[in-house]
Design a protein around this motif. Structure first.
Motif, PDB file in Angstrom:
ATOM      1  N   ASN A  55     -17.642 -71.379 118.408  1.00  0.00           N
ATOM      2  CA  ASN A  55     -18.520 -72.268 117.647  1.00  0.00           C
ATOM      3  C   ASN A  55     -19.963 -72.221 118.139  1.00  0.00           C
ATOM      4  N   LEU A  56     -20.251 -71.322 119.064  1.00  0.00           N
ATOM      5  CA  LEU A  56     -21.570 -71.329 119.696  1.00  0.00           C
ATOM      6  C   LEU A  56     -22.691 -71.010 118.711  1.00  0.00           C
ATOM      7  N   LEU A  57     -22.436 -70.165 117.713  1.00  0.00           N
ATOM      8  CA  LEU A  57     -23.468 -69.801 116.752  1.00  0.00           C
ATOM      9  C   LEU A  57     -23.930 -70.984 115.910  1.00  0.00           C
ATOM     10  N   ASN A  58     -23.171 -72.068 115.927  1.00  0.00           N
ATOM     11  CA  ASN A  58     -23.368 -73.123 114.938  1.00  0.00           C
ATOM     12  C   ASN A  58     -24.320 -74.229 115.366  1.00  0.00           C
ATOM     13  N   THR A  59     -24.804 -74.193 116.594  1.00  0.00           N
ATOM     14  CA  THR A  59     -25.733 -75.241 117.019  1.00  0.00           C
ATOM     15  C   THR A  59     -27.054 -75.083 116.270  1.00  0.00           C
ATOM     16  N   PRO A  60     -27.665 -76.198 115.838  1.00  0.00           N
ATOM     17  CA  PRO A  60     -28.927 -76.116 115.102  1.00  0.00           C
ATOM     18  C   PRO A  60     -30.063 -75.615 115.987  1.00  0.00           C
ATOM     19  N   ARG A  61     -31.192 -75.370 115.346  1.00  0.00           N
ATOM     20  CA  ARG A  61     -32.427 -75.096 116.081  1.00  0.00           C
ATOM     21  C   ARG A  61     -32.993 -76.418 116.586  1.00  0.00           C
ATOM     22  N   GLY A  62     -34.277 -76.497 116.757  1.00  0.00           N
ATOM     23  CA  GLY A  62     -34.901 -77.763 117.099  1.00  0.00           C
ATOM     24  C   GLY A  62     -34.917 -78.058 118.579  1.00  0.00           C
ATOM     25  N   ALA A  63     -35.494 -79.192 118.898  1.00  0.00           N
ATOM     26  CA  ALA A  63     -35.714 -79.573 120.290  1.00  0.00           C
ATOM     27  C   ALA A  63     -34.421 -79.795 121.054  1.00  0.00           C
ATOM     28  N   ALA A  64     -33.350 -80.144 120.369  1.00  0.00           N
ATOM     29  CA  ALA A  64     -32.121 -80.508 121.066  1.00  0.00           C
ATOM     30  C   ALA A  64     -31.307 -79.304 121.518  1.00  0.00           C
ATOM     31  N   TYR A  65     -31.284 -78.225 120.697  1.00  0.00           N
ATOM     32  CA  TYR A  65     -30.381 -77.114 120.989  1.00  0.00           C
ATOM     33  C   TYR A  65     -31.063 -75.749 121.029  1.00  0.00           C
ATOM     34  N   ASN A  66     -31.925 -75.460 120.060  1.00  0.00           N
ATOM     35  CA  ASN A  66     -32.519 -74.135 119.890  1.00  0.00           C
ATOM     36  C   ASN A  66     -31.452 -73.088 119.596  1.00  0.00           C
ATOM     37  N   GLY A  67     -30.491 -73.450 118.726  1.00  0.00           N
ATOM     38  CA  GLY A  67     -29.361 -72.580 118.438  1.00  0.00           C
ATOM     39  C   GLY A  67     -29.575 -71.659 117.257  1.00  0.00           C
TER      40      GLY A  67
ATOM     41  N   ASP B 271     -15.925 -58.749 125.497  1.00  0.00           N
ATOM     42  CA  ASP B 271     -17.258 -59.113 125.965  1.00  0.00           C
ATOM     43  C   ASP B 271     -18.214 -57.997 125.555  1.00  0.00           C
ATOM     44  N   PRO B 272     -19.474 -58.271 125.259  1.00  0.00           N
ATOM     45  CA  PRO B 272     -20.061 -59.618 125.203  1.00  0.00           C
ATOM     46  C   PRO B 272     -19.669 -60.352 123.917  1.00  0.00           C
ATOM     47  N   ASN B 273     -20.170 -61.543 123.761  1.00  0.00           N
ATOM     48  CA  ASN B 273     -19.935 -62.358 122.563  1.00  0.00           C
ATOM     49  C   ASN B 273     -18.441 -62.506 122.269  1.00  0.00           C
ATOM     50  N   PRO B 274     -17.698 -63.158 123.155  1.00  0.00           N
ATOM     51  CA  PRO B 274     -16.238 -63.150 123.087  1.00  0.00           C
ATOM     52  C   PRO B 274     -15.628 -63.540 121.740  1.00  0.00           C
ATOM     53  N   ALA B 275     -15.979 -64.692 121.199  1.00  0.00           N
ATOM     54  CA  ALA B 275     -15.294 -65.146 119.985  1.00  0.00           C
ATOM     55  C   ALA B 275     -16.265 -65.412 118.841  1.00  0.00           C
ATOM     56  N   PHE B 276     -17.443 -64.816 118.886  1.00  0.00           N
ATOM     57  CA  PHE B 276     -18.410 -65.046 117.810  1.00  0.00           C
ATOM     58  C   PHE B 276     -17.828 -64.693 116.444  1.00  0.00           C
ATOM     59  N   PHE B 277     -17.047 -63.626 116.391  1.00  0.00           N
ATOM     60  CA  PHE B 277     -16.629 -63.077 115.108  1.00  0.00           C
ATOM     61  C   PHE B 277     -15.172 -63.379 114.755  1.00  0.00           C
ATOM     62  N   GLN B 278     -14.490 -64.139 115.589  1.00  0.00           N
ATOM     63  CA  GLN B 278     -13.111 -64.548 115.274  1.00  0.00           C
ATOM     64  C   GLN B 278     -12.870 -65.955 115.821  1.00  0.00           C
ATOM     65  N   PRO B 279     -13.678 -66.930 115.391  1.00  0.00           N
ATOM     66  CA  PRO B 279     -13.582 -68.273 115.975  1.00  0.00           C
ATOM     67  C   PRO B 279     -12.206 -68.895 115.782  1.00  0.00           C
ATOM     68  N   ALA B 280     -11.709 -69.502 116.842  1.00  0.00           N
ATOM     69  CA  ALA B 280     -10.423 -70.194 116.751  1.00  0.00           C
ATOM     70  C   ALA B 280     -10.496 -71.368 115.784  1.00  0.00           C
ATOM     71  N   SER B 281     -11.701 -71.909 115.573  1.00  0.00           N
ATOM     72  CA  SER B 281     -11.879 -73.019 114.636  1.00  0.00           C
ATOM     73  C   SER B 281     -11.807 -72.583 113.185  1.00  0.00           C
ATOM     74  N   ASN B 282     -11.897 -71.271 112.945  1.00  0.00           N
ATOM     75  CA  ASN B 282     -11.829 -70.691 111.587  1.00  0.00           C
ATOM     76  C   ASN B 282     -12.983 -71.124 110.684  1.00  0.00           C
ATOM     77  N   TRP B 283     -14.114 -71.526 111.275  1.00  0.00           N
ATOM     78  CA  TRP B 283     -15.202 -71.975 110.404  1.00  0.00           C
ATOM     79  C   TRP B 283     -15.658 -70.873 109.449  1.00  0.00           C
ATOM     80  N   SER B 284     -15.650 -69.625 109.890  1.00  0.00           N
ATOM     81  CA  SER B 284     -16.127 -68.529 109.048  1.00  0.00           C
ATOM     82  C   SER B 284     -15.086 -68.077 108.037  1.00  0.00           C
ATOM     83  N   PHE B 285     -13.818 -68.236 108.364  1.00  0.00           N
ATOM     84  CA  PHE B 285     -12.740 -67.809 107.471  1.00  0.00           C
ATOM     85  C   PHE B 285     -12.278 -68.916 106.538  1.00  0.00           C
TER      86      PHE B 285
END
Length: 558
Positions: A295-307, A63-77
Motif C-alpha cells: 500500500n506504500l504507493l497510495n500515500t498522498p503528496r503534501g506536507a504530511a506524506y509526500n507520497g 526486491d526492490p519494491n517488494p509488493a508494489f505490483f501485487q498488493p495483498a490488499s488487492n487495491w489494484s486488482f
C-alpha cells in the motif's frame, strides 16, 4: 516505535533463512533453507517454517519494491477495477498496467498479473514445505504439531481464495505433490472442486486450532470460521454462512469498536474488531521495517506524506455518502450531482476520503488541499484517507519510504463478518429483522463516533447526519439494496467492492453505468468498458501458460 512481538521477530528471521522466488522462477520452485532436515524436524525448525508461511501473507517476494505490483490488499486488482477508485499516481502512463486494469483492457501479458500469481504460489509453496515437514514429526517431538497444521491450512486456504476471486481458477497443489510433479498439474479443475479444496482447508483449521493464541498475529479457530463464512457467501450457501458467522459472534471475543476512527490506528489494531490481519511493523531491525509495501504507493503528496498518490477515491464513491433528510442513503439519486462540503453527508465520508478544505486525521499544519494531489487534472482531488496511518503517529517512517507504515492490513474484520451474516439472512429471506438490526448497529457506531472537526476543533467540518433504517419499510428487496450500499460505505477502499459486485452478478450493469457517468468528469475513462462474462476474472498470466508447455489453459473469455 511499534512494539514488536515474538511472531514478527520470527518473520524477520524467516525472511533471512528462506529465499522465495525471483522473476525467472515460478510455482514449482522449492524453498531454499539454511536449516538441514534434522533441524527442521525440531520445534524450533518447524516454527521457522510456519512463520515463513505467515510472512508470505504480505506477498513480498522480490526486491526492490517488494509488493508494489501485487498488493495483498488487492487495491489494484479490486478497487481500481470497481466504481470505488481511480488508479491515481502521476497520470495514465504511471504504471500503465494498472491503467489497463482500470479501463478493462486486461491482457494476459500484464506483468502485474504474473507477479500476483507468483506471490500467491510462493506463499503456497512455503505452506506446503511446512506441512511436508510436519508429516515426518510426532506430537511427542513437536507438541504444537496439530496447531501448526491448522494455521498452515488456514493460510493456504487464504492464498487459494485470493487466486479464486482474482482468476476464477487456480492450479491446486498440496504437500502430497512432489516438486517434480507440480509442473504437470493442470488448471482444469471444475469450480465446485476448487471451492471444495478451500473449504477443506478451513474446516481442518477449525478442527485443529484453539480458541485463543499466545501471540498477536497468530490465527485461531474463529479466523477459520470467519473465512469459511466468506467462502460460503461467495457460493451463495446462505444457511452455511450464517452458521459460521454465528460461531464467531457467539464466541463473545469480537465486536465493533465504539469509535470508527480506531479502525486505522496502530494502537488499536489488535482490538476486538480484527479477526485476522496481516502483521506489519517498524523498528524490527531491518532498514525500513516490515512495512506494508503493498500500500506504500497510495500515500498522498503534501506536507504530511509526500507520497505517490495512487488509489484515489472516485467521485462516484464520494457522492455515495450523501444522505436524505433522515440521514439515509440516496440509493437511486446519489450520483445526480457531486457532493460539496455543504451537503448533508454520512460522517464516514470524511473518515474515508480526503476532501479539499477538510482536515486530515490529526494533522494540524494545514487542511487537505491541492498540494496533496499529484495529478488533479486527470484524477481529481480526492484522497484515500481511511487506509493511511495518521501522519502525526510516532510509528510512521519520516522520509523514504514516504509514509512507510506498520499499520496492519485486515484480512477479515468483525464489521465485514456481521454484514456477511446480514446478507445471508436477507438473501435467504429469513429473519429480516435481525439483518436490519445488524446493519443498523454498523450505522449506529458511525452515528456515535467522533465526527471530523474543523482545524481549530470547534465545529464539525461538514454537515454530518446518519440515520437508522426503520422497520416499517424493511422488505427483502429493500433490505438487499440497503445491505449492498452499506457494504460499500463501511468497507470502501478495502479491496472488497469489485468482488462483491461480481458475486452479486451486478458488475456489468453497475460498472458500465459508472464508466458512462464518470467519463464526463475523468475523460481518460472514455473507451473503458466492462465485458460481461470476461472481465469478472483476470486471465491466467501468459508466462505461466508458456512455461507449462501446454498443461495450463487460458480462461475461455481470453
Amino acid at each position: 516505535m511499534k512494539k514488536i512481538n515474538k511472531l514478527l521477530y520470527i518473520f524477520a528471521i524467516a525472511a533471512l533463512l528462506f529465499t522465495s522466488c525471483n522473476e525467472d522462477e515460478f510455482l514449482d520452485a522449492e524453498p531454499k533453507g539454511a536449516l538441514n532436515s534434522s533441524q527442521l524436524q525440531t520445534p524450533e525448525g518447524i516454527a521457522t517454517l510456519v512463520n515463513s508461511a505467515y510472512a508470505g501473507l504480505a506477498q513480498n517476494f522480490t526486491d526492490p519494491n517488494p509488493a508494489f505490483f501485487q498488493p495483498a490488499s488487492n487495491w489494484s486488482f479490486c478497487d481500481v477495477r470497481s466504481d470505488d477508485a481511480y488508479k491515481g499516481g502521476g497520470g495514465v502512463g504511471d504504471i500503465s498496467e494498472y491503467h489497463d486494469l482500470e479501463l478493462g483492457n486486461i491482457r494476459a501479458d500484464n506483468f502485474t498479473l504474473e507477479r500476483k500469481w507468483k506471490a500467491l504460489y510462493v506463499g503456497i509453496s512455503r505452506v506446503n514445505e511446512a506441512l511436508g515437514a510436519l508429516r515426518d514429526v510426532s506430537l511427542e517431538d513437536v507438541p504444537l504439531r496439530d496447531i501448526h497444521i491448522g494455521e498452515l491450512r488456514l493460510i493456504r486456504g487464504h492464498f487459494y481464495f485470493d487466486l479464486m476471486k482474482n482468476f476464477g481458477s487456480y492450479v491446486y497443489i498440496d504437500e502430497s505433490i512432489s516438486f517434480d510433479e507440480r509442473e504437470k498439474v493442470p488448471n482444469t479443475f471444475n469450480v465446485q472442486e476448487l471451492w471444495g479444496h478451500i473449504e477443506a482447508d478451513f474446516l481442518d483449521a477449525i478442527e485443529k486450532l484453539p480458541e485463543q493464541r499466545e501471540l498477536a498475529g497468530q490465527v485461531n479457530k474463529f479466523a477459520a470460521h470467519a473465512y469459511l463464512c466468506r467462502t460460503y457467501l461467495f457460493q451463495a450457501k446462505w444457511d452455511e454462512a450464517v452458521i459460521q458467522a454465528d460461531a464467531v459472534i457467539n464466541s463473545g471475543r469480537y465486536g465493533l469498536f465504539s469509535d470508527f476512527t480506531k479502525l486505522w490506528d496502530v494502537d488499536s489494531e489488535h482490538g476486538p474488531e480484527f479477526i485476522w490481519s496481516i502483521e506489519f511493523s517498524t523498528n524490527d531491525g531491518s532498514a525500513s521495517g516490515n512495512i506494508n509495501w503493498g500500500n506504500l504507493l497510495n500515500t498522498p503528496r503534501g506536507a504530511a506524506y509526500n507520497g505517490d498518490n495512487f488509489h484515489m477515491p472516485s467521485q462516484n464513491l464520494a457522492n455515495a455518502y450523501k444522505v436524505d433528510a433522515n440521514g439515509l442513503p440516496l440509493f437511486d439519486s446519489f450520483n445526480s450531482s457531486d457532493v460539496t462540503n455543504s451537503d448533508q453527508v454520512d460522517p464516514r465520508l470524511d473518515h474515508t476520503i480526503g476532501r479539499l478544505g477538510i482536515p486530515w486525521k490529526e494533522f494540524k499544519d494545514e487542511v487537505y488541499n491541492e498540494t496533496w494531489v499529484r495529478d488533479a487534472g486527470t484524477y481529481g482531488t480526492l484522497g484515500s484517507k481511511k487506509c493511511q496511518i495518521d501522519p502525526t503517529s510516532p510509528y510512521m517512517i519520516k522520509g523514504w519510504p514516504w509514509g512507510g507504515s506498520p499499520l496492519n492490513w485486515p484480512i477479515i474484520k468483525y464489521s465485514d463478518l456481521i454484514l456477511m451474516k446480514a446478507e445471508a439472512l436477507i438473501q435467504s429471506n429469513q429473519n429480516l429483522e435481525e439483518a436490519r438490526s445488524i446493519i443498523n448497529s454498523i450505522r449506529e457506531r458511525a452515528q456515535n463516533s467522533p465526527y471530523v472537526k474543523t482545524l481549530d476543533g470547534i465545529s464539525d467540518a461538514a454537515n454530518y447526519k446518519i440515520g437508522l433504517y426503520p422497520s416499517a419499510t424493511w422488505t427483502q428487496s429493500y433490505g438487499l439494496q440497503a445491505l449492498k450500499f452499506e457494504r460499500r460505505l463501511e468497507l470502501a477502499l478495502e479491496g472488497i467492492r469489485f468482488y462483491d459486485l461480481v458475486r452479486w452478478g451486478d458488475a456489468s450493469e453497475v460498472l458500465n453505468t459508472y464508466i458512462q457517468q464518470e467519463a464526463s468528469k475523468r475523460t481518460y475513462l472514455n473507451g473503458a468498458n466492462f465485458v460481461a462474462g470476461k472481465n469478472e476474472y483476470l486471465p491466467i498470466p501468459q508466462d505461466e501458460i508458456d512455461r507449462s508447455g501446454g498443461i495450463y489453459i487460458q480462461n475461455p473469455a481470453y
